[in-house]
Design a protein around this motif. Structure first.
Motif, mmCIF file in Angstrom:
data_model
loop_
_atom_site.group_PDB
_atom_site.id
_atom_site.type_symbol
_atom_site.label_atom_id
_atom_site.label_comp_id
_atom_site.label_asym_id
_atom_site.label_seq_id
_atom_site.Cartn_x
_atom_site.Cartn_y
_atom_site.Cartn_z
ATOM 1 N N VAL A 168 1.194 -1.043 -0.099
ATOM 2 C CA VAL A 168 0.144 0.016 -0.001
ATOM 3 C C VAL A 168 0.531 1.163 0.044
ATOM 4 N N VAL A 169 0.447 1.980 -0.864
ATOM 5 C CA VAL A 169 1.441 3.559 -1.154
ATOM 6 C C VAL A 169 0.940 4.447 -0.406
ATOM 7 N N ALA A 170 1.511 5.657 0.563
ATOM 8 C CA ALA A 170 0.828 6.705 0.544
ATOM 9 C C ALA A 170 1.617 7.526 0.226
ATOM 10 N N THR A 171 0.042 8.817 0.040
ATOM 11 C CA THR A 171 0.847 9.924 -1.150
ATOM 12 C C THR A 171 -0.018 11.013 -0.384
ATOM 13 N N ARG A 172 0.222 12.484 -0.981
ATOM 14 C CA ARG A 172 -0.407 13.572 -0.911
ATOM 15 C C ARG A 172 -1.086 13.506 1.372
ATOM 16 N N VAL A 173 -0.055 13.411 1.404
ATOM 17 C CA VAL A 173 0.066 12.980 3.577
ATOM 18 C C VAL A 173 -0.300 14.561 4.142
ATOM 19 N N VAL A 174 -1.551 15.093 4.823
ATOM 20 C CA VAL A 174 -1.696 16.000 5.251
ATOM 21 C C VAL A 174 -2.369 15.638 7.313
ATOM 22 N N SER A 175 -0.665 16.629 7.818
ATOM 23 C CA SER A 175 -1.205 16.579 8.725
ATOM 24 C C SER A 175 -2.468 17.289 9.591
ATOM 25 N N GLY A 176 -2.449 17.142 10.893
ATOM 26 C CA GLY A 176 -4.198 17.866 11.136
ATOM 27 C C GLY A 176 -5.410 17.992 10.442
ATOM 28 N N ASP A 177 -5.277 17.051 9.145
ATOM 29 C CA ASP A 177 -6.294 16.874 8.488
ATOM 30 C C ASP A 177 -7.841 15.362 9.071
ATOM 31 N N ALA A 178 -8.687 15.750 9.500
ATOM 32 C CA ALA A 178 -9.494 14.992 10.632
ATOM 33 C C ALA A 178 -10.438 14.422 9.328
ATOM 34 N N GLY A 179 -10.857 15.334 8.574
ATOM 35 C CA GLY A 179 -12.120 15.147 7.665
ATOM 36 C C GLY A 179 -13.407 16.450 8.449
ATOM 37 N N CYS A 180 -13.054 16.760 9.513
ATOM 38 C CA CYS A 180 -14.438 18.069 10.510
ATOM 39 C C CYS A 180 -13.543 18.556 11.552
ATOM 40 N N ALA A 181 -14.306 19.663 11.525
ATOM 41 C CA ALA A 181 -13.689 20.180 12.071
ATOM 42 C C ALA A 181 -13.761 20.306 13.652
ATOM 43 N N ASP A 182 -13.653 18.917 14.369
ATOM 44 C CA ASP A 182 -13.661 18.487 15.772
ATOM 45 C C ASP A 182 -12.589 18.870 15.983
ATOM 46 N N PRO A 183 -12.628 20.264 17.533
ATOM 47 C CA PRO A 183 -11.078 20.662 17.650
ATOM 48 C C PRO A 183 -10.544 19.270 18.123
ATOM 49 N N VAL A 184 -11.046 18.694 18.657
ATOM 50 C CA VAL A 184 -10.383 17.517 20.056
ATOM 51 C C VAL A 184 -9.140 16.096 18.777
ATOM 52 N N LEU A 185 -10.262 16.263 17.277
ATOM 53 C CA LEU A 185 -9.619 15.346 16.315
ATOM 54 C C LEU A 185 -8.024 15.658 15.363
ATOM 55 N N VAL A 186 -8.727 17.388 15.799
ATOM 56 C CA VAL A 186 -7.845 17.701 14.461
ATOM 57 C C VAL A 186 -6.465 16.864 14.788
ATOM 58 N N PRO A 187 -5.734 17.937 15.593
ATOM 59 C CA PRO A 187 -3.935 16.972 15.901
ATOM 60 C C PRO A 187 -4.282 15.684 15.668
ATOM 61 N N THR A 188 -4.880 15.065 16.318
ATOM 62 C CA THR A 188 -4.585 13.686 16.722
ATOM 63 C C THR A 188 -5.040 13.029 14.786
ATOM 64 N N ALA A 189 -4.824 13.482 13.663
ATOM 65 C CA ALA A 189 -5.756 12.903 12.795
ATOM 66 C C ALA A 189 -4.112 13.484 11.709
ATOM 67 N N ILE A 190 -3.859 12.465 10.886
ATOM 68 C CA ILE A 190 -3.189 12.878 9.198
ATOM 69 C C ILE A 190 -3.996 11.882 8.453
ATOM 70 N N SER A 191 -4.920 12.836 7.118
ATOM 71 C CA SER A 191 -5.417 12.611 5.891
ATOM 72 C C SER A 191 -4.113 12.154 4.657
ATOM 73 N N PHE A 192 -4.248 10.744 3.839
ATOM 74 C CA PHE A 192 -3.306 10.342 2.938
ATOM 75 C C PHE A 192 -4.697 10.153 2.205
ATOM 76 N N ASP A 193 -3.303 9.327 0.472
ATOM 77 C CA ASP A 193 -4.684 8.891 -0.284
ATOM 78 C C ASP A 193 -3.233 7.607 -0.719
ATOM 79 N N ALA A 194 -4.067 6.797 -0.331
ATOM 80 C CA ALA A 194 -4.173 5.287 -0.521
ATOM 81 C C ALA A 194 -4.247 4.247 -0.989
ATOM 82 N N ALA A 195 -3.253 3.674 -2.252
ATOM 83 C CA ALA A 195 -3.351 3.159 -2.793
ATOM 84 C C ALA A 195 -2.349 1.887 -3.192
ATOM 85 N N GLY A 196 -3.150 0.768 -3.770
ATOM 86 C CA GLY A 196 -2.499 -0.386 -4.216
ATOM 87 C C GLY A 196 -3.036 -1.222 -4.274
ATOM 88 N N LEU A 197 -2.359 -3.266 -4.575
ATOM 89 C CA LEU A 197 -3.133 -4.338 -4.871
ATOM 90 C C LEU A 197 -4.085 -4.303 -5.474
#
Length: 153
Positions: free
Chosen positions: A48-77
């Motif tokens: 599985v390859v990860a690209t376009r990594v964004v730290s602090g992207d929770a997918g929503c504006a929840d102030p508690v989740l934002v510091p825990t979140a990292i979004s990325f694109d995943a592909a493979g297999l």
């Protein structure tokens, strides 16, 4: 000559006593959860390859989740298209258990089809995103997250 033998005997006895004191049995520490680099490395080992990594992207504006979140694109297999996923990394199992329900509420912000929403829980991590995910792709994510979680925090 006897003085030399006594000195050698004394040294030998001292060495045995010191060696005996050095025998300590320890239990290996439980493996700690990996950081983001370790998690991505486990995914890569499984195809599985990860690209376009964004730290602090929770997918929503929840102030508690934002510091825990990292979004990325995943592909493979067997994943036909690249998927955008959200990884939530908690400090420990207690935080994971306390905050896990908030991720599903947050997912309403980024899920386009609730029927194919997918998530993988492996304390202290949660990986979530829009599915459907390929069977081998999901297994690689699940296995990689399991190894990266170590003792689960």
């Amino acid at each position: 000559m006897s003085r030399v033998l006594r000195a050698v005997g004394g040294l030998l006895l001292s060495a045995l006593v010191i060696a005996g004191c050095g025998t300590v049995e320890t239990n290996p520490a439980a493996p700690s959860p990996a950081d983001f680099g370790g998690i991505i490395s486990e995914f890569a080992k499984r195809g599985v390859v990860a690209t376009r990594v964004v730290s602090g992207d929770a997918g929503c504006a929840d102030p508690v989740l934002v510091p825990t979140a990292i979004s990325f694109d995943a592909a493979g297999l067997d994943q036909a298209t690249t998927v955008h996923v959200y990884l939530y990394i908690f400090n420990n199992r207690a935080a994971f258990e306390r905050l896990r329900p908030t991720i599903d509420a947050c997912a309403r912000s980024f899920v386009t089809d609730p029927q194919t929403y997918q998530s993988i829980d492996q304390s202290p991590f949660v990986l979530a995103g829009q599915g459907p995910w390929g069977t081998a792709f999901e297994k690689a994510l699940r296995d990689g997250l399991s190894v990266a979680a170590g003792s689960g925090g």
